[in-house]
Write a protein that holds these residues in place. Sequence first.
Motif, PDB file in Angstrom:
ATOM      1  N   LEU A 337       7.292  36.623  44.492  1.00 60.41           N
ATOM      2  CA  LEU A 337       7.920  37.495  45.479  1.00 60.41           C
ATOM      3  C   LEU A 337       8.209  38.882  44.906  1.00 60.41           C
ATOM      4  O   LEU A 337       7.906  39.902  45.539  1.00 60.41           O
ATOM      5  N   THR A 338       8.776  38.926  43.704  1.00 59.88           N
ATOM      6  CA  THR A 338       9.044  40.240  43.097  1.00 59.88           C
ATOM      7  C   THR A 338       7.739  40.948  42.765  1.00 59.88           C
ATOM      8  O   THR A 338       7.666  42.182  42.826  1.00 59.88           O
ATOM      9  N   GLY A 339       6.702  40.190  42.443  1.00 64.99           N
ATOM     10  CA  GLY A 339       5.399  40.794  42.189  1.00 64.99           C
ATOM     11  C   GLY A 339       4.818  41.445  43.437  1.00 64.99           C
ATOM     12  O   GLY A 339       4.248  42.545  43.378  1.00 64.99           O
ATOM     13  N   ILE A 340       4.967  40.773  44.576  1.00 65.81           N
ATOM     14  CA  ILE A 340       4.531  41.379  45.843  1.00 65.81           C
ATOM     15  C   ILE A 340       5.351  42.628  46.129  1.00 65.81           C
ATOM     16  O   ILE A 340       4.821  43.678  46.530  1.00 65.81           O
ATOM     17  N   GLN A 341       6.652  42.547  45.891  1.00 65.18           N
ATOM     18  CA  GLN A 341       7.531  43.674  46.178  1.00 65.18           C
ATOM     19  C   GLN A 341       7.210  44.897  45.327  1.00 65.18           C
ATOM     20  O   GLN A 341       7.262  46.033  45.818  1.00 65.18           O
ATOM     21  N   ASN A 342       6.890  44.667  44.042  1.00 64.05           N
ATOM     22  CA  ASN A 342       6.636  45.819  43.164  1.00 64.05           C
ATOM     23  C   ASN A 342       5.162  46.169  43.020  1.00 64.05           C
ATOM     24  O   ASN A 342       4.793  47.028  42.224  1.00 64.05           O
ATOM     25  N   GLY A 343       4.314  45.476  43.796  1.00 68.35           N
ATOM     26  CA  GLY A 343       2.903  45.839  43.836  1.00 68.35           C
ATOM     27  C   GLY A 343       2.046  45.258  42.740  1.00 68.35           C
ATOM     28  O   GLY A 343       0.853  45.559  42.666  1.00 68.35           O
ATOM     29  N   SER A 344       2.594  44.372  41.898  1.00 65.87           N
ATOM     30  CA  SER A 344       1.801  43.799  40.803  1.00 65.87           C
ATOM     31  C   SER A 344       1.095  42.511  41.206  1.00 65.87           C
ATOM     32  O   SER A 344       0.242  42.012  40.469  1.00 65.87           O
ATOM     33  N   VAL A 345       1.449  41.959  42.370  1.00 62.28           N
ATOM     34  CA  VAL A 345       0.806  40.765  42.908  1.00 62.28           C
ATOM     35  C   VAL A 345       0.286  41.112  44.300  1.00 62.28           C
ATOM     36  O   VAL A 345       0.954  41.810  45.068  1.00 62.28           O
ATOM     37  N   SER A 346      -0.913  40.629  44.627  1.00 63.36           N
ATOM     38  CA  SER A 346      -1.499  40.936  45.932  1.00 63.36           C
ATOM     39  C   SER A 346      -0.633  40.380  47.061  1.00 63.36           C
ATOM     40  O   SER A 346       0.017  39.344  46.914  1.00 63.36           O
ATOM     41  N   ASP A 347      -0.644  41.070  48.176  1.00 59.96           N
ATOM     42  CA  ASP A 347       0.182  40.732  49.340  1.00 59.96           C
ATOM     43  C   ASP A 347      -0.702  40.160  50.447  1.00 59.96           C
ATOM     44  O   ASP A 347      -1.303  40.912  51.211  1.00 59.96           O
ATOM     45  N   PRO A 348      -0.811  38.838  50.551  1.00 59.20           N
ATOM     46  CA  PRO A 348      -1.676  38.249  51.581  1.00 59.20           C
ATOM     47  C   PRO A 348      -1.046  38.227  52.971  1.00 59.20           C
ATOM     48  O   PRO A 348      -1.699  37.852  53.936  1.00 59.20           O
ATOM     49  N   PHE A 349       0.212  38.663  53.075  1.00 63.06           N
ATOM     50  CA  PHE A 349       0.937  38.534  54.339  1.00 63.06           C
ATOM     51  C   PHE A 349       1.108  39.863  55.087  1.00 63.06           C
ATOM     52  O   PHE A 349       1.624  39.881  56.203  1.00 63.06           O
ATOM     53  N   GLY A 350       0.729  40.960  54.452  1.00 59.75           N
ATOM     54  CA  GLY A 350       0.932  42.265  55.087  1.00 59.75           C
ATOM     55  C   GLY A 350       2.380  42.687  55.133  1.00 59.75           C
ATOM     56  O   GLY A 350       2.823  43.377  56.047  1.00 59.75           O
ATOM     57  N   TRP A 351       3.156  42.298  54.110  1.00 58.41           N
ATOM     58  CA  TRP A 351       4.585  42.581  54.089  1.00 58.41           C
ATOM     59  C   TRP A 351       4.922  43.969  53.559  1.00 58.41           C
ATOM     60  O   TRP A 351       5.972  44.517  53.861  1.00 58.41           O
ATOM     61  N   ILE A 352       4.047  44.528  52.740  1.00 55.68           N
ATOM     62  CA  ILE A 352       4.367  45.772  52.037  1.00 55.68           C
ATOM     63  C   ILE A 352       4.041  47.002  52.897  1.00 55.68           C
ATOM     64  O   ILE A 352       3.005  47.078  53.542  1.00 55.68           O
ATOM     65  N   VAL A 353       4.973  47.951  52.875  1.00 53.09           N
ATOM     66  CA  VAL A 353       4.794  49.232  53.557  1.00 53.09           C
ATOM     67  C   VAL A 353       4.938  50.331  52.496  1.00 53.09           C
ATOM     68  O   VAL A 353       5.946  50.390  51.792  1.00 53.09           O
ATOM     69  N   GLU A 354       3.920  51.167  52.374  1.00 53.07           N
ATOM     70  CA  GLU A 354       3.951  52.225  51.363  1.00 53.07           C
ATOM     71  C   GLU A 354       4.583  53.498  51.940  1.00 53.07           C
ATOM     72  O   GLU A 354       4.298  53.882  53.070  1.00 53.07           O
ATOM     73  N   VAL A 355       5.436  54.116  51.147  1.00 52.78           N
ATOM     74  CA  VAL A 355       6.042  55.388  51.531  1.00 52.78           C
ATOM     75  C   VAL A 355       5.202  56.503  50.913  1.00 52.78           C
ATOM     76  O   VAL A 355       5.058  56.587  49.700  1.00 52.78           O
ATOM     77  N   LYS A 356       4.646  57.331  51.752  1.00 52.48           N
ATOM     78  CA  LYS A 356       3.774  58.421  51.264  1.00 52.48           C
ATOM     79  C   LYS A 356       4.595  59.653  50.931  1.00 52.48           C
ATOM     80  O   LYS A 356       5.587  59.951  51.566  1.00 52.48           O
TER      81      LYS A 356
END
Length: 356
Positions: A337-356
């Motif tokens: 979970l922390t890996g998905i949150q910090n971008g070090s683990v792939s996100d298969p669920f589409g949970w991450i939103v990038e701030v440009k």
Amino acid sequence: MTLNLTIVQTTTKKEKPDPNQLGFGKYFTDHMFIMDYATEKGWYDPRIVPMQNISLHPAAKVFHYGQTVFEGLKAYRTKDNRILLFRPDKNMERLNHSNERLSIPPVDEEFLLEALKQLIAIEKDWIPPAEGTSLYIRPYIIATEPALGVSPSNHYLLMIILSPVGSYYAEGIHPVKIYVENQYVRAVQGGTGTAKTAGNYAAGLKAQEGASEKGYSQVLWLDGVEKKYVEEVGSMNVFFKINGEVVTPVLNGSILNGITRNSIIHLLKHMNIPVAERKISVEELYQAHANGTLEEAFGTGTAAVISPIGELNWQDKKMVVNNGETGSLTKELYDTLTGIQNGSVSDPFGWIVEVK
């Protein structure tokens, strides 16, 4: 909402704190978001301004009747310097759920999320890069009408403040000791337990004090009627691995619908690990411990993410879980979970939103 967002940046930026001494919620960034509400105008004047004190009338309803809600989420800096948010749409959705329960006017979720992204973009230098750190985001609404009649306010302030944080618990990802609370209750069905409102947390402070005096990090809350069924641990949802199956209390009208909770359930199903949402009594936990099938236990929440439980004390009967060590599944879930949150683990669920 099609309002323009006014931005006024500070001319005097604060010195950043030591990233190794952040703690939780001790430091605040240079700017904040504010928006007003009046019954005759709706939500208006959204703005990003320098962090500042606010002035309220002594009769503001928030002081007298507790009409207030809040949310909590985080922004993360990746190793390649991108800025990520984790399921922020769910926080905006839950904010409106809390608003409805507290008779606070709903907000435009898409607009508020875009305003939040702009605030984070301005404050991106405050997002710490070290492992386990993040930028904690606190949106909240308070009732500001100066009137002592018991009724919903006609005026509100919505604010978002930001705080660079380290680990929520000094123990970090190490098991904590939990005291099962038998006297006080957190919430009851039909109350405000499903909303993120200040009174829920104030009501838990007395029990927390008692647990701390006994040498425990937090309390395990039982239901408010029979004081029999497990509900939450501190301000977190709670999970138990019993005989190979992961069990968490079913959402029953008094338990907060945690976003981390929901994410863990998704992860477990994705990993093909049996998971059940159901009633679970503290007696069942005790029997599972006695027969050796209580394998792991942990709490989940935005602040701590996952907090392993190494011991439960119920009526002076101690249940040591997994020899007081972090369980392998708990660690895997935390790392994933922390890996998905910090971008070090792939996100298969589409949970991450990038701030440009």
